[in-house]
Design a protein around this motif. Structure first.
Motif, PDB file in Angstrom:
ATOM      1  N   LEU A   1     -74.289  92.719 -57.656  1.00 24.69           N
ATOM      2  CA  LEU A   1     -75.087  92.913 -58.866  1.00 24.69           C
ATOM      3  C   LEU A   1     -74.221  93.420 -60.019  1.00 24.69           C
ATOM      4  N   VAL A   2     -73.313  94.321 -59.711  1.00 22.10           N
ATOM      5  CA  VAL A   2     -72.415  94.834 -60.751  1.00 22.10           C
ATOM      6  C   VAL A   2     -71.534  93.720 -61.307  1.00 22.10           C
ATOM      7  N   ASP A   3     -71.073  92.821 -60.425  1.00 27.15           N
ATOM      8  CA  ASP A   3     -70.244  91.704 -60.879  1.00 27.15           C
ATOM      9  C   ASP A   3     -71.050  90.663 -61.650  1.00 27.15           C
ATOM     10  N   LYS A   4     -72.302  90.436 -61.256  1.00 25.98           N
ATOM     11  CA  LYS A   4     -73.113  89.385 -61.878  1.00 25.98           C
ATOM     12  C   LYS A   4     -73.871  89.868 -63.106  1.00 25.98           C
ATOM     13  N   LEU A   5     -74.573  90.995 -62.991  1.00 31.20           N
ATOM     14  CA  LEU A   5     -75.403  91.487 -64.091  1.00 31.20           C
ATOM     15  C   LEU A   5     -74.597  92.284 -65.111  1.00 31.20           C
ATOM     16  N   GLY A   6     -73.503  92.878 -64.677  1.00 30.97           N
ATOM     17  CA  GLY A   6     -72.684  93.666 -65.580  1.00 30.97           C
ATOM     18  C   GLY A   6     -72.645  95.123 -65.187  1.00 30.97           C
ATOM     19  N   ARG A   7     -71.589  95.804 -65.599  1.00 29.84           N
ATOM     20  CA  ARG A   7     -71.401  97.203 -65.262  1.00 29.84           C
ATOM     21  C   ARG A   7     -72.428  98.092 -65.957  1.00 29.84           C
ATOM     22  N   MET A   8     -72.652  97.858 -67.238  1.00 28.15           N
ATOM     23  CA  MET A   8     -73.518  98.746 -68.023  1.00 28.15           C
ATOM     24  C   MET A   8     -74.985  98.705 -67.579  1.00 28.15           C
ATOM     25  N   PRO A   9     -75.596  97.523 -67.366  1.00 28.63           N
ATOM     26  CA  PRO A   9     -76.989  97.517 -66.896  1.00 28.63           C
ATOM     27  C   PRO A   9     -77.173  98.273 -65.588  1.00 28.63           C
ATOM     28  N   MET A  10     -76.215  98.148 -64.665  1.00 23.79           N
ATOM     29  CA  MET A  10     -76.341  98.846 -63.385  1.00 23.79           C
ATOM     30  C   MET A  10     -76.125 100.348 -63.547  1.00 23.79           C
ATOM     31  N   ALA A  11     -75.287 100.736 -64.489  1.00 24.46           N
ATOM     32  CA  ALA A  11     -75.090 102.164 -64.751  1.00 24.46           C
ATOM     33  C   ALA A  11     -76.360 102.788 -65.326  1.00 24.46           C
ATOM     34  N   ILE A  12     -77.014 102.075 -66.228  1.00 22.66           N
ATOM     35  CA  ILE A  12     -78.279 102.565 -66.792  1.00 22.66           C
ATOM     36  C   ILE A  12     -79.352 102.628 -65.707  1.00 22.66           C
ATOM     37  N   ALA A  13     -79.356 101.632 -64.821  1.00 19.71           N
ATOM     38  CA  ALA A  13     -80.307 101.646 -63.703  1.00 19.71           C
ATOM     39  C   ALA A  13     -80.099 102.876 -62.826  1.00 19.71           C
ATOM     40  N   SER A  14     -78.869 103.359 -62.745  1.00 15.61           N
ATOM     41  CA  SER A  14     -78.573 104.569 -61.979  1.00 15.61           C
ATOM     42  C   SER A  14     -79.322 105.771 -62.538  1.00 15.61           C
ATOM     43  N   GLY A  15     -79.248 105.957 -63.864  1.00 14.70           N
ATOM     44  CA  GLY A  15     -79.934 107.092 -64.486  1.00 14.70           C
ATOM     45  C   GLY A  15     -81.438 107.037 -64.301  1.00 14.70           C
ATOM     46  N   VAL A  16     -82.019 105.850 -64.446  1.00 14.93           N
ATOM     47  CA  VAL A  16     -83.463 105.695 -64.299  1.00 14.93           C
ATOM     48  C   VAL A  16     -83.893 105.981 -62.857  1.00 14.93           C
ATOM     49  N   THR A  17     -83.117 105.500 -61.896  1.00 13.60           N
ATOM     50  CA  THR A  17     -83.458 105.711 -60.480  1.00 13.60           C
ATOM     51  C   THR A  17     -83.362 107.187 -60.107  1.00 13.60           C
ATOM     52  N   LEU A  18     -82.363 107.880 -60.625  1.00  9.78           N
ATOM     53  CA  LEU A  18     -82.243 109.315 -60.345  1.00  9.78           C
ATOM     54  C   LEU A  18     -83.403 110.096 -60.960  1.00  9.78           C
ATOM     55  N   LEU A  19     -83.881 109.675 -62.123  1.00 11.07           N
ATOM     56  CA  LEU A  19     -85.052 110.319 -62.711  1.00 11.07           C
ATOM     57  C   LEU A  19     -86.267 110.150 -61.807  1.00 11.07           C
ATOM     58  N   LEU A  20     -86.468 108.943 -61.279  1.00  7.68           N
ATOM     59  CA  LEU A  20     -87.584 108.704 -60.355  1.00  7.68           C
ATOM     60  C   LEU A  20     -87.457 109.576 -59.112  1.00  7.68           C
ATOM     61  N   ALA A  21     -86.235 109.714 -58.612  1.00  6.60           N
ATOM     62  CA  ALA A  21     -86.008 110.563 -57.435  1.00  6.60           C
ATOM     63  C   ALA A  21     -86.418 111.998 -57.720  1.00  6.60           C
ATOM     64  N   GLY A  22     -86.044 112.512 -58.884  1.00  2.00           N
ATOM     65  CA  GLY A  22     -86.395 113.883 -59.238  1.00  2.00           C
ATOM     66  C   GLY A  22     -87.890 114.081 -59.368  1.00  2.00           C
ATOM     67  N   ILE A  23     -88.574 113.100 -59.944  1.00  2.00           N
ATOM     68  CA  ILE A  23     -90.027 113.195 -60.117  1.00  2.00           C
ATOM     69  C   ILE A  23     -90.730 113.207 -58.767  1.00  2.00           C
ATOM     70  N   VAL A  24     -90.315 112.305 -57.872  1.00  2.00           N
ATOM     71  CA  VAL A  24     -90.946 112.244 -56.547  1.00  2.00           C
ATOM     72  C   VAL A  24     -90.698 113.532 -55.773  1.00  2.00           C
ATOM     73  N   ALA A  25     -89.446 114.030 -55.800  1.00  2.00           N
ATOM     74  CA  ALA A  25     -89.132 115.266 -55.077  1.00  2.00           C
ATOM     75  C   ALA A  25     -89.908 116.455 -55.636  1.00  2.00           C
TER      76      ALA A  25
END
Length: 431
Positions: free
Chosen positions: A299-323
């Protein structure tokens, strides 16, 4: 422009050698990472619990994570510098062996009831953590530009096997420790000692030829073949802006992940979960940290480094909310939260690693990688050390939610530090 057929032939031989050694390198790294994953799981699973038991308080229970991540910072620096001079093989091998020695020290400290020895041993044990992360770069040394995400992620996937098995062996390892007269919570560190030393020996014996040294030689051949000769003049190219973006991603994701993960076992024990449940949650978390690399690299090679990096921040926010919103006795929601936490970290590490590799060349790559991994380790040390203090004052809910919100800070930083070549890397160009 006329091309010398002799030079073309030399380039073809170099490319064939690169592909062959890259395949062998991935095989060796995969084996070492399976063992290394089992070694790092011990500290993650029971380090905080062991400290809480020996210190008699949960306020400083995040200190073990802080210590072994601080130790990993020193190890990352040393491995990076040694790689620059001697190659990947020696630095990675001795880093893992040092981690194994530290694990032996943790067991000895638990038997002797010595808190000072525990702290020193955890610091040394951190060398294994740093080495486990540094091994991902070996998977990318010889990868072509459009396969760098894949190369580093394959090195990470292998960690899943050992890292998931480790926490789920807490109970039997505790029984083994009891039979040996060792405190129960020190049991996983017996496995860590054997696994780290074995990983180091595998790399020392089989990581030949050295992937970094070969990549550097190939780059030098390319420089000699360059018609303008500029690259062969002996000047070290400047590190590109993508390295700063990659460093930001990896530092912030490490800080958030370590802080929440470290206090989860303490939070669970406070709600009367047994060690088997703690092992299950941490095992699932570690699986989510490493196993998605099967697809994250692509995904990083196909979609790009930046979109996957932004997806990281959003996913960590979801993790914090659920916890933060999960009832204290809900095992299912804690598993979900920690899996999201691991997934967000995975997105950040793979995309950040690719950004750093893209922005460097063999002449400056190991030193840059080592320096960035020092920052990653220091952020983890800060997150682990302060997590207990934050939890004591704001509770687990405040810690989890605060960490999730903090992860979003990487998005504006990424937009400012956006490297100019991200969109073209899949076509093989760097600028």
């Amino acid at each position: 422009m006329h091309t010398d057929p002799l030079l073309s032939g030399r380039a073809a031989v170099a490319e064939a050698q690169r592909a062959r050694v890259h395949k062998r390198t991935l095989t060796v790294v995969v084996i070492s990472q399976i063992l290394g994953g089992a070694g790092l799981a011990a500290g993650i699973s029971v380090g905080a619990l062991l400290a809480e038991n020996m210190l008699g308080s949960d306020t400083l229970s995040g200190l073990p994570t802080g210590l072994f991540t601080l130790g990993s910072a020193l190890a990352a620096f040393l491995v990076g510098r040694s790689t620059q001079r001697f190659g990947r093989r020696l630095g990675l091998a001795f880093g893992f062996i040092a981690g194994g020695i530290g694990a032996v020290g943790v067991v000895a400290a638990a038997v002797a009831g010595s808190v000072p020895l525990l702290f020193v041993a955890l610091f040394v044990y951190g060398a294994g953590t740093a080495t486990n992360l540094q091994a991902r770069y070996a998977g990318a040394d010889l990868a072509t530009p459009d396969r760098r995400g894949f190369g580093s992620s394959m090195a990470m996937v292998a960690t899943t096997i050992g890292a998931v098995a480790g926490p789920n062996l807490i109970d039997p390892l505790g029984s083994l420790a009891d039979a040996l007269g060792v405190p129960t919570l020190a049991g996983p560190f017996i496995l860590a000692a054997a696994a780290y030393v074995a990983a180091g020996l595998v790399l020392f014996v089989f990581l030949r030829p050295d992937p970094y040294l070969l990549a550097r030689r190939i780059a030098e051949v390319g420089a000699e073949d360059d018609s303008d000769g500029a690259a062969a003049a002996g000047t070290t190219p400047r590190v590109g802006p993508g390295a700063y973006a990659g460093a930001t991603v990896m530092v912030l994701t490490q800080l958030v992940m370590v802080a929440i993960m470290t206090m989860t076992p303490v939070h669970m024990r406070a709600h009367d979960f047994d060690l088997a449940a703690v092992g299950l949650v941490i095992g699932m978390h570690i699986g989510a940290m490493w196993l998605p690399s099967l697809v994250t690299g692509a995904l990083v090679d196909k979609l790009g480094r930046m979109p996957m990096a932004i997806a990281s921040g959003v996913t960590l926010l979801l993790a914090g909310i659920v916890a933060a919103t999960a009832p204290g006795d809900s095992l299912g929601l804690l598993i979900l939260a920690l899996m999201l936490l691991g997934l967000g970290w995975n997105f950040g590490l793979v995309s950040g690693t690719a950004l750093v590799v893209d922005a460097t060349v063999p002449q400056n790559r190991p030193r840059t990688q080592g320096t960035i991994d020092v920052l990653i380790a220091l952020s983890g040390a800060g997150g682990g050390t302060m997590s207990g203090v934050v939890m004591s004052s704001a509770g687990y809910q405040g810690l989890a939610l605060g960490g999730g919100v903090l992860a979003l800070a990487l998005i504006p930083v990424l937009l400012v530090r956006r490297p100019p070549y991200v969109r073209t890397i899949s076509r093989g160009t760097r600028r």
